[in-house]
Motif scaffolding. Structure first.
Motif, PDB file in Angstrom:
ATOM      1  N   ILE A   1     -24.304  78.312 118.595  1.00 46.44           N
ATOM      2  CA  ILE A   1     -23.926  78.618 119.989  1.00 46.44           C
ATOM      3  C   ILE A   1     -24.926  79.940 120.332  1.00 46.44           C
ATOM      4  O   ILE A   1     -25.432  79.701 121.640  1.00 46.44           O
ATOM      5  CB  ILE A   1     -22.535  79.522 120.089  1.00 46.44           C
ATOM      6  N   ILE A   2     -25.435  80.650 119.567  1.00 46.99           N
ATOM      7  CA  ILE A   2     -26.167  81.933 119.812  1.00 46.99           C
ATOM      8  C   ILE A   2     -27.697  81.410 119.816  1.00 46.99           C
ATOM      9  O   ILE A   2     -28.369  81.822 120.691  1.00 46.99           O
ATOM     10  CB  ILE A   2     -26.199  82.995 118.709  1.00 46.99           C
TER      11      ILE A   2
ATOM     12  N   PRO B   1     -20.671  75.101 125.176  1.00 47.44           N
ATOM     13  CA  PRO B   1     -20.577  74.734 123.603  1.00 47.44           C
ATOM     14  C   PRO B   1     -19.652  73.751 123.281  1.00 47.44           C
ATOM     15  O   PRO B   1     -19.647  73.380 122.004  1.00 47.44           O
ATOM     16  CB  PRO B   1     -20.510  76.231 123.183  1.00 47.44           C
ATOM     17  N   LEU B   2     -18.662  73.236 124.322  1.00 44.46           N
ATOM     18  CA  LEU B   2     -17.686  72.523 123.564  1.00 44.46           C
ATOM     19  C   LEU B   2     -18.174  71.321 122.824  1.00 44.46           C
ATOM     20  O   LEU B   2     -17.561  71.088 121.882  1.00 44.46           O
ATOM     21  CB  LEU B   2     -16.699  72.316 124.691  1.00 44.46           C
ATOM     22  N   ILE B   3     -19.059  70.543 123.529  1.00 41.82           N
ATOM     23  CA  ILE B   3     -19.434  69.487 122.694  1.00 41.82           C
ATOM     24  C   ILE B   3     -20.303  69.523 121.654  1.00 41.82           C
ATOM     25  O   ILE B   3     -19.807  68.964 120.618  1.00 41.82           O
ATOM     26  CB  ILE B   3     -20.345  68.423 123.838  1.00 41.82           C
TER      27      ILE B   3
ATOM     28  N   ILE C   1     -20.542  68.910 115.815  1.00 43.24           N
ATOM     29  CA  ILE C   1     -21.132  69.658 114.607  1.00 43.24           C
ATOM     30  C   ILE C   1     -20.069  69.750 113.655  1.00 43.24           C
ATOM     31  O   ILE C   1     -20.175  69.832 112.543  1.00 43.24           O
ATOM     32  CB  ILE C   1     -21.908  70.882 115.198  1.00 43.24           C
ATOM     33  N   SER C   2     -18.787  70.198 114.185  1.00 42.35           N
ATOM     34  CA  SER C   2     -17.630  70.175 113.110  1.00 42.35           C
ATOM     35  C   SER C   2     -17.292  69.150 112.662  1.00 42.35           C
ATOM     36  O   SER C   2     -17.122  69.101 111.186  1.00 42.35           O
ATOM     37  CB  SER C   2     -16.599  70.945 113.931  1.00 42.35           C
TER      38      SER C   2
ATOM     39  N   LEU D   1     -28.446  69.267 126.223  1.00 44.66           N
ATOM     40  CA  LEU D   1     -28.454  70.520 125.687  1.00 44.66           C
ATOM     41  C   LEU D   1     -30.034  71.235 125.611  1.00 44.66           C
ATOM     42  O   LEU D   1     -30.180  72.054 125.248  1.00 44.66           O
ATOM     43  CB  LEU D   1     -27.794  70.535 124.337  1.00 44.66           C
ATOM     44  N   ASN D   2     -30.890  70.084 125.538  1.00 46.39           N
ATOM     45  CA  ASN D   2     -32.445  70.305 125.522  1.00 46.39           C
ATOM     46  C   ASN D   2     -32.808  71.014 123.999  1.00 46.39           C
ATOM     47  O   ASN D   2     -33.082  72.283 124.014  1.00 46.39           O
ATOM     48  CB  ASN D   2     -32.884  71.308 126.528  1.00 46.39           C
ATOM     49  N   ILE D   3     -32.103  70.616 122.760  1.00 47.17           N
ATOM     50  CA  ILE D   3     -32.268  71.088 121.738  1.00 47.17           C
ATOM     51  C   ILE D   3     -33.493  70.507 121.028  1.00 47.17           C
ATOM     52  O   ILE D   3     -33.755  69.078 120.986  1.00 47.17           O
ATOM     53  CB  ILE D   3     -31.146  70.814 120.809  1.00 47.17           C
ATOM     54  N   TYR D   4     -34.779  71.132 120.621  1.00 42.59           N
ATOM     55  CA  TYR D   4     -35.766  70.686 120.338  1.00 42.59           C
ATOM     56  C   TYR D   4     -35.924  70.932 118.705  1.00 42.59           C
ATOM     57  O   TYR D   4     -35.328  71.641 118.005  1.00 42.59           O
ATOM     58  CB  TYR D   4     -36.863  71.520 120.999  1.00 42.59           C
TER      59      TYR D   4
END
Length: 430
Positions: A9-10, A18-20, A25-26, A75-78
């Motif tokens: 989250i951070i 962050p819910l999705i 992830i969990s 989420l644009n995670i790279y």
């Protein structure tokens, strides 16, 4: 799990919802942990094994996070942040895991807590090495009491069994080469009937079990006779999480409105309390108070005798709630409190447990796990009154099969079949 979600989250999600991320992830972490056996760390597990588990989980988890980022573009995670995220998570997890590991070791050495008492059957080089391991490495949490030499013909198994019971020994280790097949069979029966953990130091002799698991104490191979899936920490977490979720749903959405209605009907027909409380034996043979809706008129024999067909103690309302199994619903509070599980071996009255433990072989094996509201034996025709020894023997066989073959899928199947049986009504539900 709090580490991977908090850091994610951070560091990855930041200002986005962050819910999705937390959900996927969990779930992914739990499934990967089961597959990689990440939480299967015991007091005798070597640090190098823990490191290998961490590395395996790191690789699998990194691949999972990459897959998630590819599926969920919003989420644009790279890639580069993902690598840094997984490495930082596993740095924290490694520190935490080894901190707990060494704190427990220090606690055992300094304060003498968290110990398992042991005896060894048989005297040879292998058993002496195991005894040396127990005595010289107290940080692993074993307190060795005695090693028996069966080359001495005066040594009696019954005397050994009396010592184990008197000293409250936790674990028995056997050198197979020092024992006859009949002695092994007697030791297996004793361990099963008295809730003792039994392990073997292997050689070429036959062992009477289909489910064997190798473990290493230092470099000493040890065989576990009975593999119980619910002894694994990951499986315990999964089952307890399911129990809390399922029992909470039943309490909130069913018992919240059904309890007042049942209470009114019970009170209208007969005087006495709405709930019936009875002492039963649970996990590790400990007694607990099991709750039910009262289905009988108050009587002194309720704690001694089961309900029989046509039992005059059962009220009219009682017949209905017993036939539909509604009388068992308050036990979901037992599940929420941790005394019971949704699925498991059905608990017996204390007087009946003592009686069956003496006359039915391996009856006590049922107490290696928490008792359940329903179980495999109950959906297989062995619920209700025990009319003959055949009924209780069949119940024990199904319960042991469940203990040795537990899975969440099996629990779901048993719950579904229990619901179907309750709707149809069962012949022995009286």
């Amino acid at each position: 799990m709090s580490i991977i979600n908090g850091v994610g989250i951070i560091y990855l999600v930041k200002e986005k919802d962050p819910l999705i991320f937390i959900l996927f992830i969990s779930i992914g972490w739990v499934l990967l942990s089961i597959y990689s056996k990440f939480y299967e760390v015991y007091r005798y597990t070597r640090p190098v094994i823990i490191i290998s588990l961490i590395v395996r989980q790191l690789i699998l988890f990194a691949l999972f996070v990459f897959a998630f980022s590819g599926l969920y573009h919003e989420l644009n995670i790279y890639p580069r942040p993902i690598v840094k995220y997984t490495l930082f998570c596993f740095l924290l997890i490694t520190i935490f895991k080894f901190a707990i590991y060494y704190i427990l070791q220090k606690y055992r050495v300094s304060f003498g807590g968290n110990y398992r008492t042991t005896v060894i059957f048989g005297l040879n080089k292998k058993t002496l090495a195991l005894e040396n391991f127990f005595n010289k490495k107290p940080e692993y949490g074993y307190l060795h009491k005695k090693t028996y030499n069966f080359k001495n013909k005066d040594q009696s198994l019954n005397e050994c069994f009396e010592y184990i019971l008197d000293e409250k020994i936790d674990e028995i280790y056997c050198s197979i080469s020092e024992l006859t097949n009949s002695q092994i069979a007697d030791i297996v029966d004793f361990a099963d009937n008295n809730l003792k953990i039994l392990k073997f130091i292997p050689d070429s002799k036959e062992i009477y079990s289909k489910k064997l698991r190798y473990e290493y104490y230092d470099y000493i191979p040890v065989l576990t006779l009975r593999n119980i899936p619910l002894e694994d920490s990951a499986n315990m977490i999964i089952k307890r999480g399911f129990d809390i979720l399922f029992s909470s749903i039943v309490i909130v959405f069913i018992l919240s409105w059904l309890t007042p209605l049942i209470a009114i009907l019970i009170k209208m027909e007969s005087k006495g309390p709405v709930f019936f409380k009875q002492s039963r034996n649970g996990f590790n043979y400990k007694e607990f108070d099991c709750y039910k809706f009262r289905s009988m008129t108050p009587n002194e024999d309720a704690h001694l005798y089961q309900a029989t067909r046509g039992d005059q103690r059962v009220t009219k309302v009682g017949k209905f709630i017993r036939k539909t199994s509604i009388d068992e619903l308050p036990q979901f509070f037992n599940v929420l409190f941790g005394d019971m599980s949704v699925v498991g071996p059905r608990p017996h009255m204390v007087s009946h447990t003592n009686m069956y433990a003496k006359k039915i072989d391996k009856f006590m094996v049922r107490h290696f796990v928490k008792p359940g509201i329903t179980g495999l034996a109950q959906i297989s025709g062995f619920r209700g009154e025990v009319e003959t020894d055949k009924d209780i023997i069949g119940r024990v066989k199904y319960d042991i099969f469940y203990i040795e073959n537990w899975s969440l899928l099996l629990d779901m199947k048993i719950i579904f079949q229990t619901f179907i049986n309750a709707v149809k009504g069962e012949d022995k539900a009286y």
